[in-house]
Design an enzyme around this catalytic site. Structure first.
Site, PDB file in Angstrom:
ATOM      1  N   GLY A 240      67.452  62.933  11.463  1.00  0.00           N
ATOM      2  CA  GLY A 240      66.494  63.677  12.277  1.00  0.00           C
ATOM      3  C   GLY A 240      65.156  62.915  12.424  1.00  0.00           C
ATOM      4  N   ARG A 315      70.084  58.389  28.101  1.00  0.00           N
ATOM      5  CA  ARG A 315      69.074  59.127  27.707  1.00  0.00           C
ATOM      6  C   ARG A 315      68.169  59.572  28.779  1.00  0.00           C
ATOM      7  NH1 ARG A 315      65.991  58.319  24.152  1.00  0.00           N
ATOM      8  NH2 ARG A 315      66.071  60.133  22.999  1.00  0.00           N
ATOM      9  N   TYR A 319      67.800  63.617  28.918  1.00  0.00           N
ATOM     10  CA  TYR A 319      66.784  64.360  28.456  1.00  0.00           C
ATOM     11  C   TYR A 319      65.552  64.003  28.778  1.00  0.00           C
ATOM     12  CZ  TYR A 319      70.739  63.387  24.698  1.00  0.00           C
ATOM     13  OH  TYR A 319      71.720  63.422  24.323  1.00  0.00           O
ATOM     14  N   CYS A 344      74.704  56.345  42.600  1.00  0.00           N
ATOM     15  CA  CYS A 344      74.511  57.188  43.702  1.00  0.00           C
ATOM     16  C   CYS A 344      73.954  58.768  43.163  1.00  0.00           C
ATOM     17  CB  CYS A 344      75.414  57.402  44.606  1.00  0.00           C
ATOM     18  SG  CYS A 344      75.563  55.566  45.366  1.00  0.00           S
ATOM     19  N   TYR A 373      72.355  55.909  20.305  1.00  0.00           N
ATOM     20  CA  TYR A 373      72.678  56.796  21.471  1.00  0.00           C
ATOM     21  C   TYR A 373      72.353  56.035  22.697  1.00  0.00           C
ATOM     22  CZ  TYR A 373      71.853  59.857  17.610  1.00  0.00           C
ATOM     23  OH  TYR A 373      71.888  60.422  16.350  1.00  0.00           O
TER      24      TYR A 373
HETATM   25  N1  LLP Z   1      73.350  64.392  10.941  1.00  0.00           N
HETATM   26  C1  LLP Z   1      74.163  65.275  11.926  1.00  0.00           C
HETATM   27  C2  LLP Z   1      74.801  66.576  11.414  1.00  0.00           C
HETATM   28  C3  LLP Z   1      73.627  65.072  13.284  1.00  0.00           C
HETATM   29  O1  LLP Z   1      73.834  66.005  14.074  1.00  0.00           O
HETATM   30  C4  LLP Z   1      72.983  64.100  13.628  1.00  0.00           C
HETATM   31  C5  LLP Z   1      72.433  64.047  15.159  1.00  0.00           C
HETATM   32  C6  LLP Z   1      72.592  62.945  12.724  1.00  0.00           C
HETATM   33  C7  LLP Z   1      72.937  63.488  11.141  1.00  0.00           C
HETATM   34  C8  LLP Z   1      71.943  62.037  13.074  1.00  0.00           C
HETATM   35  O2  LLP Z   1      70.596  62.451  13.646  1.00  0.00           O
HETATM   36  P1  LLP Z   1      69.278  61.163  13.778  1.00  0.00           P
HETATM   37  O3  LLP Z   1      68.868  60.619  12.293  1.00  0.00           O
HETATM   38  O4  LLP Z   1      69.965  60.088  14.431  1.00  0.00           O
HETATM   39  O5  LLP Z   1      68.239  61.974  14.491  1.00  0.00           O
HETATM   40  N2  LLP Z   1      72.005  61.847  21.948  1.00  0.00           N
HETATM   41  C9  LLP Z   1      70.835  62.291  21.478  1.00  0.00           C
HETATM   42  C10 LLP Z   1      70.881  62.420  19.714  1.00  0.00           C
HETATM   43  C11 LLP Z   1      71.664  63.496  19.491  1.00  0.00           C
HETATM   44  C12 LLP Z   1      71.680  63.851  17.813  1.00  0.00           C
HETATM   45  C13 LLP Z   1      73.016  64.545  17.459  1.00  0.00           C
HETATM   46  N3  LLP Z   1      72.842  64.794  15.954  1.00  0.00           N
HETATM   47  C14 LLP Z   1      69.708  61.479  22.020  1.00  0.00           C
HETATM   48  O6  LLP Z   1      70.040  60.488  22.259  1.00  0.00           O
HETATM   49  O7  LLP Z   1      68.467  61.627  21.847  1.00  0.00           O
END
Ligand code: LLP
Length: 420
Positions: A240, A315, A319, A344, A373
């Site tokens: 996160g 992205r 978003y 398009c 991502y």
């Molecule tokens: N663990 C779990 C259970 C998750 O659902 C996620 C991300 C992570 C770890 C890794 O999170 P990070 O450290 O990368 O924040 N497609 C979106 C992001 C979706 C994240 C989903 N879960 C974007 O492009 O911003």
């Protein structure tokens, strides 16, 4: 810090000019820097020096490329996977099964069976129903599944609503107030080894306060479970941590995150698990693209039409995300433009009214912070095929994913005989 920096007036990935990659591989193309991946892996691990026992699993969803996984596996990272496909990738990249954690609300019976057969390290169980099903499958096989129960702490992570996962009305984890009951019941199943808790409240977090609140709630639950006789040895704190998408933007650093974690979890006496994705891979990649043409627009800002599109980097369209956009060979002149792809629909817009390097047809540019991502969320919309991926290592590079042209995609399609 990353290794996409200008040298002699043009942008390099480590010691390789991006223009050379564009020439030899074509555009659009994702370019990753091995040194940056390794640096981020090291910085994140060192930030957790204050945590006595830890396991770091790279969130494969953020960048599942086999070469990227191999780099991180070599750094001692395990893998956080959310599908059978991700699990097979992690294994194919050489990450030991015992280092794999399986998260996700929709694990199918097949995926759970395969993960048990592979002897993965831990299942993060997201519901009582899933726990019961996993127990039955494990029992059939005469195996025991090591599990953490993912709790939903009902905390607003303050991020984009589509990537927030820890509010009570999000689909993830079990409701906080039901967690002890569910943990009790699942613990009685002999084929489950309930060994801990898991939490993940969202991605691209720009503030540590919600994370800290979530961890405190997990700590309280940990105490309650122990008081009722459960042996809790593992807590998975998820991923996160956000990254800067704009030059100059300041986000909580891994060091600040690590200090907060060490403070909040002091005395927990568990192995802490982490699932970082973006903070490792985000700034380790760019999407390299070429300007097709600049479409003048009367008195309005021009459209810079690039050969990358929303199907390659979703992205911004999904978003409203910001990606810095820089010329590979900046002239020093600037312009204000809308940056768009060829697809398009109006959603195929990377940036509006963006102040950026002046660009003309044929020029190269990058969307930065595209290592997480990015390629993994690509589609073949408008029959554009899939963009290749390149990994740079010092003064060499390799194509680590081929371009997949539309012909290869439609080779999997069939026109039934009865259509004539
Ligand atoms: N663990 C779990 C259970 C998750 O659902 C996620 C991300 C992570 C770890 C890794 O999170 P990070 O450290 O990368 O924040 N497609 C979106 C992001 C979706 C994240 C989903 N879960 C974007 O492009 O911003």
């Amino acid at each position: 810090m990353d290794h996409f920096e200008p040298k002699n007036g043009e942008l390099y990935a480590e010691n390789v000019p991006l223009a050379r990659i564009a020439e030899e591989v074509g555009t659009p193309v994702y370019v990753y820097s091995r040194a940056t991946l390794e640096r981020h892996a090291r910085v994140f691990r060192e930030a957790l020096d204050g945590v006595p026992r830890k396991h770091i699993a790279f969130a494969v969803k953020s960048n599942p490329n086999l070469a990227v996984l191999r780099v991180l596996g070599r750094q001692g990272y395990g893998a956080d996977v959310v599908s059978g496909g991700e699990m097979r990738r992690a294994l194919a990249a050489g990450i030991p099964a015992a280092e794999i954690v399986f998260s996700g609300v929709g694990k199918t019976a097949r995926e759970m069976a395969d993960a048990l057969d592979a002897r993965i390290g831990q299942f993060n169980v997201e519901s009582e129903e899933e726990g019961l099903e996993l127990a039955a499958i494990a029992e059939d096989k005469g195996l025991t599944a090591a599990c953490a129960l993912r709790v939903n702490p009902d905390i607003d992570a303050g991020t984009h609503e589509k990537i927030s996962t820890g509010k009570a009305d999000n689909k993830f984890g079990v409701p906080y107030d039901l967690a002890t009951g569910i943990y009790d019941r699942l613990s009685r199943l002999p084929s489950l080894q309930m060994r801990g808790l898991a939490v993940h409240i969202g991605s691209q977090l720009a503030d540590l306060a919600p994370l800290e609140q979530a961890f405190e709630k997990v700590g309280a639950l940990l105490a309650t479970l122990r008081a009722s006789g459960h042996e809790v040895t593992h807590v998975d704190l998820g991923g996160g941590l956000g990254v800067p998408y704009k030059a100059g933007e300041v986000l909580p650093s891994p060091a600040e995150y690590g200090a907060m974690v060490a403070r909040v979890t002091q005395g927990w006496n568990v192995e802490l698990m982490f699932e970082p994705g973006r903070v490792i891979a985000g700034n380790a990649g760019v999407l390299l693209t070429r300007v097709i043409r600049v479409k003048r627009n009367g008195n309005r800002p021009p459209f810079v039409v690039v050969d990358a599109a929303m199907n390659d980097l979703a992205r911004p369209a999904l978003y409203g995300a910001w990606h810095d956009f820089d010329a590979v060979r900046p002239t020093g002149e600037r312009m204000t433009a809308h940056i768009v792809g060829p697809i398009c629909e109006t959603g195929d817009t990377f940036a509006r009214d963006r102040e950026c390097d002046a660009l003309k047809a044929g020029d190269l540019a990058v969307f930065r912070t595209a290592g997480a991502y990015g390629a993994t969320m690509a589609s073949s919309y408008n029959s554009r095929g899939f963009v290749p991926e390149v990994l740079v290592d010092g003064d060499r590079y390799a194509v680590v994913a081929d371009r997949i042209p539309p012909e290869e995609i439609y080779a999997a399609e069939r026109v039934p005989e009865w259509l004539g």
